[in-house]
Design a protein around this motif. Sequence first.
Motif, PDB file in Angstrom:
ATOM      1  N   UNK A  40       0.841  -1.204   0.000  1.00 52.78           N
ATOM      2  CA  UNK A  40       0.000   0.000   0.000  1.00 52.78           C
ATOM      3  C   UNK A  40       0.874   1.252   0.000  1.00 52.78           C
ATOM      4  N   UNK A  41       1.921   1.271   0.822  1.00 53.24           N
ATOM      5  CA  UNK A  41       2.834   2.430   0.853  1.00 53.24           C
ATOM      6  C   UNK A  41       3.430   2.685  -0.521  1.00 53.24           C
ATOM      7  N   UNK A  45       2.713   6.020  -2.807  1.00 54.23           N
ATOM      8  CA  UNK A  45       3.841   6.851  -3.224  1.00 54.23           C
ATOM      9  C   UNK A  45       3.877   7.012  -4.736  1.00 54.23           C
ATOM     10  N   UNK A  46       3.704   5.915  -5.450  1.00 53.28           N
ATOM     11  CA  UNK A  46       3.746   5.958  -6.917  1.00 53.28           C
ATOM     12  C   UNK A  46       2.584   6.743  -7.507  1.00 53.28           C
ATOM     13  N   UNK A  47       1.461   6.734  -6.829  1.00 53.47           N
ATOM     14  CA  UNK A  47       0.267   7.352  -7.385  1.00 53.47           C
ATOM     15  C   UNK A  47      -0.018   8.759  -6.871  1.00 53.47           C
ATOM     16  N   UNK A  48       0.598   9.168  -5.781  1.00 51.00           N
ATOM     17  CA  UNK A  48       0.410  10.531  -5.286  1.00 51.00           C
ATOM     18  C   UNK A  48       0.872  11.552  -6.302  1.00 51.00           C
ATOM     19  N   UNK A  49       2.007  11.305  -6.920  1.00 55.20           N
ATOM     20  CA  UNK A  49       2.551  12.228  -7.904  1.00 55.20           C
ATOM     21  C   UNK A  49       1.635  12.359  -9.111  1.00 55.20           C
ATOM     22  N   UNK A  50       0.932  11.276  -9.445  1.00 54.00           N
ATOM     23  CA  UNK A  50       0.057  11.268 -10.611  1.00 54.00           C
ATOM     24  C   UNK A  50      -1.356  11.733 -10.299  1.00 54.00           C
TER      25      UNK A  50
END
Length: 62
Positions: A40-41, A45-50
């Motif tokens: 989940x972390x 992290x990968x999707x917050x930027x997007x």
Amino acid sequence: MTEEKQVTYKMFLPESMRARFKSICALKGVSMNEVLLELVKTWVTENEANSSTTTNKGKGAV
């Protein structure tokens, strides 16, 4: 520094997948919770930027 309050989350998956996941975790000496938390972390992290450029209209979107 105090730790953040922990909450529970319930998920559904096929019994056979849970059994396989539980077995692999046991063989590796890690808890299922540890693995799920790490996944989940990483996903967050990968999707917050997007998140500002991608609109998520799928199930569970916030």
